[in-house]
Design a protein around this motif. Structure first.
Motif, PDB file in Angstrom:
ATOM      1  N   ILE A 280     -12.831 -11.152   5.637  1.00  0.00           N
ATOM      2  CA  ILE A 280     -11.519 -10.941   5.010  1.00  0.00           C
ATOM      3  C   ILE A 280     -11.052  -9.511   5.271  1.00  0.00           C
ATOM      4  CG2 ILE A 280     -10.250 -10.909   2.815  1.00  0.00           C
ATOM      5  CD1 ILE A 280     -10.987 -13.695   3.667  1.00  0.00           C
ATOM      6  N   GLU A 281     -11.969  -8.575   5.169  1.00  0.00           N
ATOM      7  CA  GLU A 281     -11.601  -7.171   5.402  1.00  0.00           C
ATOM      8  C   GLU A 281     -11.128  -6.960   6.842  1.00  0.00           C
ATOM      9  OE1 GLU A 281     -14.304  -4.898   2.027  1.00  0.00           O
ATOM     10  OE2 GLU A 281     -15.223  -5.364   3.962  1.00  0.00           O
ATOM     11  N   THR A 282     -11.768  -7.646   7.784  1.00  0.00           N
ATOM     12  CA  THR A 282     -11.317  -7.522   9.181  1.00  0.00           C
ATOM     13  C   THR A 282      -9.905  -8.078   9.345  1.00  0.00           C
ATOM     14  OG1 THR A 282     -13.582  -7.674   9.997  1.00  0.00           O
ATOM     15  CG2 THR A 282     -11.839  -8.177  11.570  1.00  0.00           C
ATOM     16  N   CYS A 283      -9.631  -9.203   8.691  1.00  0.00           N
ATOM     17  CA  CYS A 283      -8.273  -9.782   8.758  1.00  0.00           C
ATOM     18  C   CYS A 283      -7.251  -8.827   8.127  1.00  0.00           C
ATOM     19  CB  CYS A 283      -8.227 -11.128   8.040  1.00  0.00           C
ATOM     20  SG  CYS A 283      -9.271 -12.395   8.763  1.00  0.00           S
ATOM     21  N   LEU A 284      -7.608  -8.243   6.991  1.00  0.00           N
ATOM     22  CA  LEU A 284      -6.693  -7.313   6.317  1.00  0.00           C
ATOM     23  C   LEU A 284      -6.460  -6.074   7.182  1.00  0.00           C
ATOM     24  CD1 LEU A 284      -8.219  -7.513   2.715  1.00  0.00           C
ATOM     25  CD2 LEU A 284      -5.956  -8.342   3.387  1.00  0.00           C
ATOM     26  N   GLU A 285      -7.533  -5.592   7.787  1.00  0.00           N
ATOM     27  CA  GLU A 285      -7.415  -4.390   8.629  1.00  0.00           C
ATOM     28  C   GLU A 285      -6.511  -4.689   9.830  1.00  0.00           C
ATOM     29  OE1 GLU A 285      -7.927  -0.519   9.706  1.00  0.00           O
ATOM     30  OE2 GLU A 285      -8.393  -1.475   7.797  1.00  0.00           O
ATOM     31  N   THR A 286      -6.629  -5.896  10.383  1.00  0.00           N
ATOM     32  CA  THR A 286      -5.750  -6.286  11.489  1.00  0.00           C
ATOM     33  C   THR A 286      -4.307  -6.377  11.006  1.00  0.00           C
ATOM     34  OG1 THR A 286      -7.567  -7.530  12.483  1.00  0.00           O
ATOM     35  CG2 THR A 286      -5.357  -8.038  13.277  1.00  0.00           C
ATOM     36  N   ALA A 287      -4.109  -6.989   9.842  1.00  0.00           N
ATOM     37  CA  ALA A 287      -2.748  -7.160   9.305  1.00  0.00           C
ATOM     38  C   ALA A 287      -2.117  -5.822   8.927  1.00  0.00           C
ATOM     39  CB  ALA A 287      -2.784  -8.094   8.093  1.00  0.00           C
ATOM     40  N   ARG A 288      -2.931  -4.822   8.685  1.00  0.00           N
ATOM     41  CA  ARG A 288      -2.428  -3.484   8.344  1.00  0.00           C
ATOM     42  C   ARG A 288      -1.557  -2.933   9.477  1.00  0.00           C
ATOM     43  NH1 ARG A 288      -4.618   2.070   7.627  1.00  0.00           N
ATOM     44  NH2 ARG A 288      -6.410   1.692   8.953  1.00  0.00           N
ATOM     45  N   TYR A 289      -1.788  -3.405  10.684  1.00  0.00           N
ATOM     46  CA  TYR A 289      -1.037  -2.905  11.838  1.00  0.00           C
ATOM     47  C   TYR A 289       0.131  -3.804  12.219  1.00  0.00           C
ATOM     48  CZ  TYR A 289      -4.447   0.748  12.305  1.00  0.00           C
ATOM     49  OH  TYR A 289      -5.221   1.858  12.063  1.00  0.00           O
ATOM     50  N   ALA A 290       0.428  -4.793  11.398  1.00  0.00           N
ATOM     51  CA  ALA A 290       1.602  -5.645  11.650  1.00  0.00           C
ATOM     52  C   ALA A 290       2.860  -4.788  11.549  1.00  0.00           C
ATOM     53  CB  ALA A 290       1.643  -6.783  10.635  1.00  0.00           C
ATOM     54  N   PRO A 291       3.909  -5.151  12.271  1.00  0.00           N
ATOM     55  CA  PRO A 291       5.123  -4.334  12.227  1.00  0.00           C
ATOM     56  C   PRO A 291       5.745  -4.331  10.835  1.00  0.00           C
ATOM     57  CG  PRO A 291       5.513  -6.392  13.417  1.00  0.00           C
ATOM     58  CD  PRO A 291       4.047  -6.322  13.157  1.00  0.00           C
ATOM     59  N   SER A 292       6.423  -3.232  10.527  1.00  0.00           N
ATOM     60  CA  SER A 292       7.025  -3.059   9.206  1.00  0.00           C
ATOM     61  C   SER A 292       8.353  -2.327   9.379  1.00  0.00           C
ATOM     62  CB  SER A 292       6.073  -2.245   8.327  1.00  0.00           C
ATOM     63  OG  SER A 292       6.713  -1.866   7.131  1.00  0.00           O
ATOM     64  N   ALA A 293       9.399  -2.865   8.754  1.00  0.00           N
ATOM     65  CA  ALA A 293      10.746  -2.290   8.902  1.00  0.00           C
ATOM     66  C   ALA A 293      10.741  -0.824   8.486  1.00  0.00           C
ATOM     67  CB  ALA A 293      11.751  -3.080   8.064  1.00  0.00           C
ATOM     68  N   LEU A 294      11.225   0.021   9.367  1.00  0.00           N
ATOM     69  CA  LEU A 294      11.288   1.474   9.135  1.00  0.00           C
ATOM     70  C   LEU A 294       9.944   2.043   8.687  1.00  0.00           C
ATOM     71  CD1 LEU A 294      14.763   2.383   7.608  1.00  0.00           C
ATOM     72  CD2 LEU A 294      13.786   3.103   9.777  1.00  0.00           C
ATOM     73  N   ASN A 295       8.865   1.400   9.102  1.00  0.00           N
ATOM     74  CA  ASN A 295       7.504   1.861   8.783  1.00  0.00           C
ATOM     75  C   ASN A 295       7.269   1.977   7.276  1.00  0.00           C
ATOM     76  OD1 ASN A 295       4.930   2.679   9.722  1.00  0.00           O
ATOM     77  ND2 ASN A 295       5.421   4.805   9.280  1.00  0.00           N
ATOM     78  N   PHE A 296       7.974   1.183   6.511  1.00  0.00           N
ATOM     79  CA  PHE A 296       7.895   1.306   5.060  1.00  0.00           C
ATOM     80  C   PHE A 296       6.571   0.767   4.501  1.00  0.00           C
ATOM     81  CE2 PHE A 296       9.168   0.237   0.655  1.00  0.00           C
ATOM     82  CZ  PHE A 296       9.598   1.493   0.264  1.00  0.00           C
ATOM     83  N   GLN A 297       6.010  -0.228   5.175  1.00  0.00           N
ATOM     84  CA  GLN A 297       4.695  -0.782   4.805  1.00  0.00           C
ATOM     85  C   GLN A 297       4.585  -1.109   3.313  1.00  0.00           C
ATOM     86  OE1 GLN A 297       1.272   1.254   6.820  1.00  0.00           O
ATOM     87  NE2 GLN A 297       2.835   2.540   7.765  1.00  0.00           N
ATOM     88  N   PRO A 298       5.429  -2.043   2.835  1.00  0.00           N
ATOM     89  CA  PRO A 298       5.439  -2.345   1.403  1.00  0.00           C
ATOM     90  C   PRO A 298       4.377  -3.371   0.967  1.00  0.00           C
ATOM     91  CG  PRO A 298       7.055  -3.703   2.510  1.00  0.00           C
ATOM     92  CD  PRO A 298       6.427  -2.826   3.583  1.00  0.00           C
ATOM     93  N   VAL A 299       3.643  -3.925   1.936  1.00  0.00           N
ATOM     94  CA  VAL A 299       2.805  -5.100   1.654  1.00  0.00           C
ATOM     95  C   VAL A 299       1.580  -4.722   0.826  1.00  0.00           C
ATOM     96  CG1 VAL A 299       1.532  -7.017   2.688  1.00  0.00           C
ATOM     97  CG2 VAL A 299       3.527  -6.048   3.877  1.00  0.00           C
ATOM     98  N   GLU A 300       1.344  -5.481  -0.234  1.00  0.00           N
ATOM     99  CA  GLU A 300       0.113  -5.329  -1.022  1.00  0.00           C
ATOM    100  C   GLU A 300      -0.589  -6.683  -1.103  1.00  0.00           C
ATOM    101  OE1 GLU A 300       0.427  -2.777  -4.501  1.00  0.00           O
ATOM    102  OE2 GLU A 300       2.389  -2.077  -3.808  1.00  0.00           O
ATOM    103  N   TRP A 301      -1.872  -6.639  -1.379  1.00  0.00           N
ATOM    104  CA  TRP A 301      -2.715  -7.832  -1.252  1.00  0.00           C
ATOM    105  C   TRP A 301      -3.457  -8.140  -2.543  1.00  0.00           C
ATOM    106  CZ3 TRP A 301      -2.508 -10.187   3.572  1.00  0.00           C
ATOM    107  CH2 TRP A 301      -1.981  -9.420   4.615  1.00  0.00           C
TER     108      TRP A 301
END
Lengths: 264, 264
Positions: free
Chosen positions: A106-127
């Protein structure tokens, strides 16, 4: 808050940093060196692309030092056709083996998803990651309560009430993406992109997943389900995935609708 | 409309088709053979998983014949670590080479995205692909008009008005996902998932892409931009990607925020 520092000794004066900045915050001076525009300090989104593009490692933005960034990962040596087939072969998995999902996967999947694109680099996603089987079962029941009372999604509720866990499919793990609904940029798209990256990473790791659309609907409208998740005040759930090891595999590729495309 | 046909001679009586049906529309009779529930005919969503899971190819649903389905694609022989690194290495590309994008590559991305997951197999996603550079430039101008008048996103408009194409970055191709906003299931999530699959397929094929968030915002609020796209009545744009060959590559992996996770 950002400020630009250049090592002029090493600068190749190729202008790539200025070209790469999403917000055009870097100018090139007459001698060919990058300089901060008047807007840089206030407007830099900290994406780090200017630092990451520089072959010489001669540019620093506050807090982003080229010597501390890893090299860009090399593309694995597989054919594009194989990668597209790999994506096509990812199918929704609704039957899970009894095997627990190691937290490291799960941590590997989350770490991969951390690099998903994000509008204006805002990175609002929480898990939120739930691996407690009893908690997942409880949540499924709360969702069933909602749909039963609402008189909708009966095709899921009838078998659920007959003893089949048709809401979360007895998945050993539930992954929820959420974000502050009042964020400056509406966070739904970022959340769905990140969860899609998670799902593909899970597929790469031998896991299977299925989007938990019923849970999202219940959480949006049913206070007990919402409270059970315990998301921070003002946050909304923008997607969920049931995750586990597949109990069996599809032998064939199911059909899909033909594409609807206009070319211009 | 669906009806279930079983070749009892070949049926392994493993019950996988019943387990696999997302809507629990298949029962197993006392002899171990699958039978349609009373709801199957009206409620089958045509996902074909029951047909695709059967090793014996002994089950048919109206219009879905196992002999006509391809085998499930084999996972390419790459390490999961490499695939996760490959996804991490996909970064947004905003500088494109002059090279035109062969239509065949776009078609491969679309074909891959066709297999992205879709809520209840509804598959509402439709595509608009613009490869006319003049049209893309016109759309960028219409978007700039909107933001200029609205007084927002000035950090993009100032350089645009100074001659840098900061809206669609001079991309040789724009891909738009849209759907009927009044569909029975809100289509935004399906559209974003499909476009994410497209972006990853593009990365596999050596293309680069960047989400066109400014265009989406303009199209949602600005009639000329909306009319320029010419989407069908009642459709909304749920995402867009600028696509082209990268002009250069990042040398390093840019930083990202730490993950925000609650484990339960």
């Amino acid at each position: 808050m950002a400020s630009l520092e250049i090592d002029r000794e090493r600068c190749a004066r190729d202008g790539l940093c200025a070209l790469e900045c999403p917000l055009s915050l870097i100018d090139i001076d007459e001698a060919g060196y990058p300089v901060a525009t008047a807007h840089l300090e206030a407007s830099c989104i900290g994406c780090g692309h200017c630092v990451a593009v520089c072959a010489k490692g001669c540019l620093r933005i506050d807090g982003i030092d080229p010597d501390e960034l890893p090299d860009a990962p090399r593309t694995p040596d597989v054919l594009p056709e194989a990668l597209c087939a790999w994506m096509t072969g990812r199918r929704s998995v609704r039957n899970f083996s009894d095997r627990r999902v190691p937290r490291g996967l799960i941590e590997t999947c989350l770490e991969t998803a951390r690099y998903a694109p994000s509008a204006l680099n805002f990175q609002p996603v929480e898990w939120l990651v739930i691996t407690d089987a009893a908690a997942i079962r409880t949540l499924a029941g709360l969702c069933a309560d909602f749909f039963r009372a609402a008189g909708s999604s009966q095709r899921f509720i009838e078998p659920f009430d007959a003893g089949r866990e048709t809401i979360l499919r007895g998945a050993p793990c539930l992954v929820v993406v959420h974000a502050d609904a009042a964020a400056p940029i509406p966070p739904a798209t970022d959340c769905v992109i990140a969860l899609t990256h998670f799902e593909l990473a899970a597929h790469a790791l031998g896991l299977g997943a299925c989007w938990a659309g019923l849970v999202r609907r219940a959480v949006a409208s049913h206070a007990p389900a919402r409270e059970f998740l315990g998301l921070p005040q003002g946050h909304e759930m923008y997607g969920g995935l049931m995750v586990g090891f597949p109990r069996f595999a599809l032998k064939r590729l199911p059909p899909r609708k033909p594409l609807s495309i206009v070319w211009r």
